[in-house]
Design an enzyme around this catalytic site. Structure first.
Site, PDB file in Angstrom:
ATOM      1  N   GLN A   1       0.985   3.628   2.077  1.00 46.59           N
ATOM      2  CA  GLN A   1       1.744   3.935   3.350  1.00 46.59           C
ATOM      3  C   GLN A   1       2.043   2.504   4.073  1.00 46.59           C
ATOM      4  OE1 GLN A   1       2.555   6.496   5.098  1.00 46.59           O
ATOM      5  NE2 GLN A   1       1.949   8.103   3.715  1.00 46.59           N
ATOM      6  N   SER A   2       2.478   1.700   3.181  1.00 47.32           N
ATOM      7  CA  SER A   2       3.078   0.360   3.844  1.00 47.32           C
ATOM      8  C   SER A   2       4.359   0.447   4.645  1.00 47.32           C
ATOM      9  CB  SER A   2       3.309  -0.652   2.559  1.00 47.32           C
ATOM     10  OG  SER A   2       4.308  -1.626   2.862  1.00 47.32           O
ATOM     11  N   ASN A   3       4.247  -0.160   5.725  1.00 47.76           N
ATOM     12  CA  ASN A   3       5.442  -0.220   6.362  1.00 47.76           C
ATOM     13  C   ASN A   3       6.433  -1.189   5.971  1.00 47.76           C
ATOM     14  OD1 ASN A   3       4.294   1.709   8.522  1.00 47.76           O
ATOM     15  ND2 ASN A   3       2.906  -0.244   8.938  1.00 47.76           N
TER      16      ASN A   3
ATOM     17  N   ALA B   1       0.817  -1.054  -0.046  1.00 47.72           N
ATOM     18  CA  ALA B   1       0.075   0.044  -0.005  1.00 47.72           C
ATOM     19  C   ALA B   1       0.919   1.084  -0.037  1.00 47.72           C
ATOM     20  CB  ALA B   1      -0.828   0.000   1.229  1.00 47.72           C
TER      21      ALA B   1
END
Ligand SMILES: *Cc1c(COP(=O)(O)O)cnc(C)c1O
Length: 346
Positions: free
Chosen positions: A87-89, A85
């Site tokens: 905002q993927s970590n 995504a």
């Protein structure tokens, strides 16, 4: 770490046969949450601080990446590829891990969340990816795992033609869940800490996203002879389909480690009570959990995973579905707070 022999210690030995890069600050702290506990009758709440794993702002992906990067180094890769995504970590920590290992990183960002603002696309994890100098690609669809993987494969093919050695971090459910191995190790780490602190835990609550963390912990606890209950809180898909994922990961782990830890169907506990309106979207319960945890404990949760999980924990405690000594497994993700900004204000 190995001062006590748990049943099935052999599984920990067997993990050592997989290639691994050491990246995480472990063991992570196990802390009590006194003020948050006081909000609820009859429970003591504890937190396992996997937001403190160190590399690139930390989180659960640092442990998981030790196995992926280990595999990549073994294959003499020079470039890491990953999809996630916006905002993927995972992609942010993958980029940091790639840099630590002297590699390049290509990131594909999928449009999984609708109705986002400019901060979502420019701040938080996106900012960190840019600072790390990762090459960013975008994928216009959010719920098309096969399509996103195929596109990533094309990028890898191009890199190969240009003379690089790419390594794709494969996250689809058909692949071996290498990252889950790290959470078998983490289950062992927890059991050692509980033993040292003479803390008889009743239940553990953790986010269930791709399911690597949840499945690894469940597999690890049972393989090591612990009967501690574990509930996964769904962050991506409903409990029914998440159950299939977890069962699939557990089967693969059994095959990878040649061990049947004796997990019963009832051991796979899931709730999707805090999932609505969907992946990466806030609701009132999630905002309440995020604020209450910060204001009671000075502890930040993230909007996509851990605040949803804490909201799920609150629900289970209020419904008296879980009680006694309860551990919240903090999986990190705080940089995403800055991508959500406005939605979190009073
Ligand atoms: C990825 C992620 C999760 C979910 O972990 P899985 O192993 O994919 O289930 C939970 N919390 C945070 C902060 C994450 O980044």
């Amino acid at each position: 770490m190995n001062d006590k022999d748990f049943n099935g210690q052999g599984v920990v030995e067997q993990l050592r046969t997989f290639p691994r890069c050491l990246l995480a600050h472990v063991p992570t702290p196990l802390e009590v949450m006194e003020r948050l506990s006081a909000h609820f009758a009859g429970v003591s709440l504890f937190v396992k601080r996997d937001d403190c794993t160190g590399l690139g702002f930390g989180g659960n992906k640092v442990r998981q990446l030790e196995y992926y990067l280990g595999h990549a180094v073994k294959e003499r890769a020079d470039t890491i590829l990953i999809t996630g995504a916006v905002q993927s970590n995972f992609v942010r920590v993958a980029a940091a891990a790639a840099r630590r290992m002297g590699m390049e990183c290509h990131i594909q960002l999928e449009e999984r969340v609708q109705q986002v603002d400019t901060l979502y696309r420019s701040s938080g994890n996106v900012l960190l990816n840019r600072i790390l100098g990762a090459t960013l690609h975008s994928y216009p669809v959010g719920e098309d795992e096969a399509g996103a993987d195929a596109k990533l494969g094309q990028i890898a093919e191009q890199l190969r033609q240009d003379g690089s050695v790419p390594y794709i971090i494969p996250l689809g459910p058909e692949h071996d869940p290498l990252g889950a191995l790290a959470y078998i190790d983490a289950a062992h780490e927890l059991l050692v800490q509980l033993d040292q602190q003479s803390l008889p835990l009743d239940h553990l609550v953790v986010t269930s996203g791709s399911g690597a963390t949840h499945a690894g912990l469940l597999f690890g606890l049972r393989a090591l002879g612990s009967r501690i209950g574990i509930t996964g809180v769904c962050s991506r898909r409903n409990a029914l389909s998440q159950r299939q994922r977890i069962a699939g990961h557990l089967e693969k782990l059994s095959a990878m480690l040649n061990k049947d830890p004796g997990i019963e169907p009832d051991d796979i506990r899931l709730t999707d009570v805090s999932l609505a309106p969907g992946y990466g979207r806030l609701n009132d319960g999630v905002i309440e959990a995020l604020r209450l945890t910060a204001r009671c404990e000075g502890l930040f949760l993230d909007p996509v995973y851990t605040a949803k999980t804490m909201a799920g924990l609150f629900h289970l405690v209020r419904q008296q579905e879980i009680s006694g000594k309860i551990l919240f497994w903090h999986t990190g993700g705080q940089p995403a707070l800055f991508g959500y900004g406005e939605g979190l204000l009073d």
